[in-house]
Design a protein around this motif. Structure first.
Motif, PDB file in Angstrom:
ATOM      1  N   LEU A 199     -17.470 -14.180 -50.573  1.00 31.72           N
ATOM      2  CA  LEU A 199     -18.707 -14.913 -50.860  1.00 31.72           C
ATOM      3  C   LEU A 199     -19.324 -15.556 -49.622  1.00 31.72           C
ATOM      4  O   LEU A 199     -20.449 -16.057 -49.690  1.00 31.72           O
ATOM      5  N   GLU A 200     -18.612 -15.519 -48.506  1.00 32.63           N
ATOM      6  CA  GLU A 200     -19.212 -15.964 -47.245  1.00 32.63           C
ATOM      7  C   GLU A 200     -20.124 -14.891 -46.650  1.00 32.63           C
ATOM      8  O   GLU A 200     -20.881 -15.149 -45.716  1.00 32.63           O
ATOM      9  N   ILE A 201     -20.049 -13.687 -47.202  1.00 34.23           N
ATOM     10  CA  ILE A 201     -20.902 -12.582 -46.760  1.00 34.23           C
ATOM     11  C   ILE A 201     -22.182 -12.629 -47.585  1.00 34.23           C
ATOM     12  O   ILE A 201     -22.130 -12.611 -48.822  1.00 34.23           O
ATOM     13  N   PRO A 202     -23.344 -12.716 -46.955  1.00 33.63           N
ATOM     14  CA  PRO A 202     -24.605 -12.938 -47.686  1.00 33.63           C
ATOM     15  C   PRO A 202     -24.880 -11.945 -48.814  1.00 33.63           C
ATOM     16  O   PRO A 202     -25.363 -12.329 -49.879  1.00 33.63           O
ATOM     17  N   GLU A 203     -24.568 -10.667 -48.595  1.00 30.85           N
ATOM     18  CA  GLU A 203     -24.841  -9.669 -49.628  1.00 30.85           C
ATOM     19  C   GLU A 203     -24.053  -9.965 -50.910  1.00 30.85           C
ATOM     20  O   GLU A 203     -24.584  -9.808 -52.024  1.00 30.85           O
ATOM     21  N   TYR A 204     -22.795 -10.387 -50.766  1.00 25.93           N
ATOM     22  CA  TYR A 204     -21.965 -10.678 -51.940  1.00 25.93           C
ATOM     23  C   TYR A 204     -22.397 -11.988 -52.597  1.00 25.93           C
ATOM     24  O   TYR A 204     -22.387 -12.105 -53.828  1.00 25.93           O
ATOM     25  N   LYS A 205     -22.765 -12.943 -51.796  1.00 22.08           N
ATOM     26  CA  LYS A 205     -23.236 -14.227 -52.338  1.00 22.08           C
ATOM     27  C   LYS A 205     -24.505 -14.022 -53.156  1.00 22.08           C
ATOM     28  O   LYS A 205     -24.644 -14.573 -54.260  1.00 22.08           O
ATOM     29  N   GLU A 206     -25.431 -13.230 -52.638  1.00 20.46           N
ATOM     30  CA  GLU A 206     -26.673 -12.958 -53.352  1.00 20.46           C
ATOM     31  C   GLU A 206     -26.401 -12.161 -54.620  1.00 20.46           C
ATOM     32  O   GLU A 206     -27.042 -12.379 -55.667  1.00 20.46           O
ATOM     33  N   GLY A 287     -23.105  -2.071 -46.076  1.00 20.85           N
ATOM     34  CA  GLY A 287     -22.987  -0.906 -45.199  1.00 20.85           C
ATOM     35  C   GLY A 287     -24.337  -0.408 -44.720  1.00 20.85           C
ATOM     36  O   GLY A 287     -24.521  -0.108 -43.533  1.00 20.85           O
ATOM     37  N   MET A 288     -25.298  -0.333 -45.630  1.00 15.86           N
ATOM     38  CA  MET A 288     -26.642   0.103 -45.249  1.00 15.86           C
ATOM     39  C   MET A 288     -27.284  -0.874 -44.270  1.00 15.86           C
ATOM     40  O   MET A 288     -27.941  -0.462 -43.301  1.00 15.86           O
ATOM     41  N   ASN A 289     -27.099  -2.164 -44.506  1.00 18.90           N
ATOM     42  CA  ASN A 289     -27.705  -3.170 -43.629  1.00 18.90           C
ATOM     43  C   ASN A 289     -27.188  -3.074 -42.202  1.00 18.90           C
ATOM     44  O   ASN A 289     -27.948  -3.244 -41.241  1.00 18.90           O
ATOM     45  N   LEU A 290     -25.898  -2.795 -42.056  1.00 22.07           N
ATOM     46  CA  LEU A 290     -25.327  -2.674 -40.714  1.00 22.07           C
ATOM     47  C   LEU A 290     -25.970  -1.509 -39.959  1.00 22.07           C
ATOM     48  O   LEU A 290     -26.160  -1.567 -38.741  1.00 22.07           O
ATOM     49  N   PHE A 291     -26.309  -0.454 -40.692  1.00 23.88           N
ATOM     50  CA  PHE A 291     -27.013   0.693 -40.103  1.00 23.88           C
ATOM     51  C   PHE A 291     -28.492   0.376 -39.875  1.00 23.88           C
ATOM     52  O   PHE A 291     -29.037   0.612 -38.787  1.00 23.88           O
ATOM     53  N   LEU A 292     -29.140  -0.168 -40.888  1.00 20.25           N
ATOM     54  CA  LEU A 292     -30.575  -0.450 -40.799  1.00 20.25           C
ATOM     55  C   LEU A 292     -30.887  -1.474 -39.710  1.00 20.25           C
ATOM     56  O   LEU A 292     -31.969  -1.433 -39.104  1.00 20.25           O
ATOM     57  N   ASP A 293     -29.946  -2.371 -39.438  1.00 14.92           N
ATOM     58  CA  ASP A 293     -30.144  -3.339 -38.349  1.00 14.92           C
ATOM     59  C   ASP A 293     -30.360  -2.627 -37.015  1.00 14.92           C
ATOM     60  O   ASP A 293     -31.130  -3.087 -36.167  1.00 14.92           O
ATOM     61  N   GLY A 306     -34.901   0.022 -54.480  1.00 18.84           N
ATOM     62  CA  GLY A 306     -33.816   0.784 -55.101  1.00 18.84           C
ATOM     63  C   GLY A 306     -32.456   0.124 -55.073  1.00 18.84           C
ATOM     64  O   GLY A 306     -31.447   0.787 -54.874  1.00 18.84           O
ATOM     65  N   GLY A 307     -32.418  -1.218 -55.298  1.00 16.83           N
ATOM     66  CA  GLY A 307     -31.146  -1.922 -55.380  1.00 16.83           C
ATOM     67  C   GLY A 307     -30.593  -2.445 -54.074  1.00 16.83           C
ATOM     68  O   GLY A 307     -29.539  -3.092 -54.065  1.00 16.83           O
ATOM     69  N   LEU A 308     -31.264  -2.208 -52.958  1.00 18.07           N
ATOM     70  CA  LEU A 308     -30.778  -2.684 -51.661  1.00 18.07           C
ATOM     71  C   LEU A 308     -31.006  -4.187 -51.522  1.00 18.07           C
ATOM     72  O   LEU A 308     -32.133  -4.668 -51.637  1.00 18.07           O
ATOM     73  N   ILE A 309     -29.924  -4.931 -51.295  1.00 18.48           N
ATOM     74  CA  ILE A 309     -30.012  -6.355 -50.969  1.00 18.48           C
ATOM     75  C   ILE A 309     -30.124  -6.434 -49.450  1.00 18.48           C
ATOM     76  O   ILE A 309     -29.133  -6.358 -48.736  1.00 18.48           O
ATOM     77  N   ARG A 310     -31.337  -6.546 -48.960  1.00 24.70           N
ATOM     78  CA  ARG A 310     -31.555  -6.489 -47.514  1.00 24.70           C
ATOM     79  C   ARG A 310     -31.232  -7.818 -46.854  1.00 24.70           C
ATOM     80  O   ARG A 310     -31.812  -8.859 -47.164  1.00 24.70           O
ATOM     81  N   VAL A 311     -30.265  -7.781 -45.949  1.00 26.38           N
ATOM     82  CA  VAL A 311     -29.902  -8.915 -45.105  1.00 26.38           C
ATOM     83  C   VAL A 311     -29.912  -8.419 -43.670  1.00 26.38           C
ATOM     84  O   VAL A 311     -29.159  -7.505 -43.320  1.00 26.38           O
ATOM     85  N   SER A 312     -30.762  -8.985 -42.853  1.00 28.05           N
ATOM     86  CA  SER A 312     -30.835  -8.584 -41.447  1.00 28.05           C
ATOM     87  C   SER A 312     -29.959  -9.498 -40.599  1.00 28.05           C
ATOM     88  O   SER A 312     -29.999 -10.722 -40.740  1.00 28.05           O
ATOM     89  N   ARG A 313     -29.150  -8.884 -39.731  1.00 33.48           N
ATOM     90  CA  ARG A 313     -28.321  -9.639 -38.798  1.00 33.48           C
ATOM     91  C   ARG A 313     -28.875  -9.537 -37.377  1.00 33.48           C
ATOM     92  O   ARG A 313     -28.182  -9.870 -36.410  1.00 33.48           O
ATOM     93  N   VAL A 314     -30.113  -9.072 -37.267  1.00 34.89           N
ATOM     94  CA  VAL A 314     -30.754  -8.936 -35.975  1.00 34.89           C
ATOM     95  C   VAL A 314     -31.292 -10.299 -35.547  1.00 34.89           C
ATOM     96  O   VAL A 314     -32.036 -10.941 -36.285  1.00 34.89           O
ATOM     97  N   LYS A 315     -30.880 -10.738 -34.389  1.00 35.26           N
ATOM     98  CA  LYS A 315     -31.339 -12.030 -33.868  1.00 35.26           C
ATOM     99  C   LYS A 315     -32.785 -11.924 -33.444  1.00 35.26           C
ATOM    100  O   LYS A 315     -33.179 -11.043 -32.685  1.00 35.26           O
ATOM    101  N   LYS A 316     -33.585 -12.827 -33.964  1.00 35.22           N
ATOM    102  CA  LYS A 316     -35.010 -12.838 -33.636  1.00 35.22           C
ATOM    103  C   LYS A 316     -35.230 -13.549 -32.304  1.00 35.22           C
ATOM    104  O   LYS A 316     -34.657 -14.598 -32.048  1.00 35.22           O
ATOM    105  N   SER A 317     -36.059 -12.953 -31.457  1.00 38.55           N
ATOM    106  CA  SER A 317     -36.330 -13.546 -30.147  1.00 38.55           C
ATOM    107  C   SER A 317     -37.395 -14.640 -30.267  1.00 38.55           C
ATOM    108  O   SER A 317     -38.131 -14.702 -31.220  1.00 38.55           O
TER     109      SER A 317
END
Length: 317
Positions: A199-206, A287-293, A306-317
């Motif tokens: 539950l510390e992982i955002p996708e699972y928490k959401e 898994g998809m988010n790690l790729f999409l990042d 289509g069911g994707l819980i999008r969480v971006s781990r890309v640091k914004k500049s």
């Protein structure tokens, strides 16, 4: 990036995260190349040449309507005709990416299940036992997917003029490695600790908020985990339910599963193996988010559907 570059990146990331390691993945491909060389000319005409370079045949480029620089992607866990119509309606989508297999990728779902033998062996199940029991299950899956109309969504993409691909096992490999590394780092002692860690992982928490989050299905929060195995996260789909007894003999105490059938749940319970079902949608999303990042880092805009819980781990500049 163009479509082939995006697909090649997914395959590269999948190999890097593969439990087998790069060398064994290459050996897997080499066996297919040797098999191809022994075929007759007539047999070679029907052979799937992608099998010589792509170790994940459940992942494919299905249609290239316009081979252009990709700036905006519609990405989902499951892509069907309705998602293609959404892409058409939005009007500025350059590529649709599905996680779940489509077309030829779905037809070849059983091909990637050999990976599970190596994952089981990694956690201590003898390879001969894993291969014997998995062969039964692989044959069962192959028979099952043979009856499905594989090309429906792909045909829709062709008619609508939409670029379409799917990435399945490579991103399942990414989530399996992510969870493995996290569990080995944090070393949860009880099922409650492991559940809280997820539950510390955002996708699972959401996903908990959406009703599709992790659940302890065998055992209780107070049960000690013992050896934790990620044997039901990657490798196509669920393996053989007969394997739980063998996992228990190999010293596995807890299995983290993406999803689990009633028969698999019953056999795990009989083998006294704790189970946490992490959740299908959040696991696939991670898994998809790690790729999409990686696409986002390269300037590509991601539109989830289509069911994707999008969480971006890309640091914004």
């Amino acid at each position: 990036m163009r479509i082939k570059e995006i697909f090649d990146l997914a395959i590269k990331m999948g190999i890097e995260a593969d439990f087998r390691g790069k060398e064994r993945v290459e050996k897997f491909l080499e066996r297919k190349r040797k098999k191809y060389q022994k075929l007759s000319e007539k047999e070679k005409e029907l052979f799937d040449l992608e099998a010589l370079e792509n170790p994940y045949l459940d992942s494919r480029i299905h249609h290239i309507a316009n081979d252009k620089e990709i700036k905006k992607v519609l990405a989902g866990i499951s892509i069907e005709i309705e998602e293609l119509l959404i892409a058409k309606e939005l009007g500025d989508i350059d590529l649709v990416i599905s996680h779940h297999p489509l077309g030829k990728g779905l037809a070849n779902l059983a091909d990637v299940m050999e990976l599970q033998c190596d994952v089981l062996n990694y956690y201590g199940v003898p390879i001969n036992v894993a291969e014997s029991l998995m062969k039964e299950r692989i044959d069962e899956v192959a028979r099952g997917v043979h009856a499905i109309i594989h090309e429906k969504t792909v045909d829709g993409a062709k008619l609508l003029g939409i670029n379409l691909m799917n990435v399945h096992t490579p991103t399942d490999n990414l989530v399996a490695k992510f969870l493995k590394d996290l569990i080995e780092k944090e070393k949860p002692e009880t099922l409650g600790d492991l559940y809280d860690l997820l539950l510390e992982i955002p996708e699972y928490k959401e996903a908990v908020k959406l009703g599709s989050g992790p659940k302890i299905t065998v055992g209780s929060r107070e049960n000690r985990c013992g050896k934790i195995a990620l044997v039901e996260i990657t490798g196509g789909t669920e393996g053989s339910p007969k394997l739980y007894e063998k996992m228990a003999i190999a010293g596995i105490g807890t299995v983290v599963s993406m999803h689990q059938s009633q028969e698999h749940w019953q056999k795990a319970k009989e083998a006294h193996i704790n189970v946490i079902v992490a959740g299908h949608c959040p696991s696939d999303s991670l898994g998809m988010n790690l790729f999409l990042d990686e696409l986002e880092k390269r300037g590509i805009e991601i539109v989830p559907c289509g069911g994707l819980i999008r969480v971006s781990r890309v640091k914004k500049s």
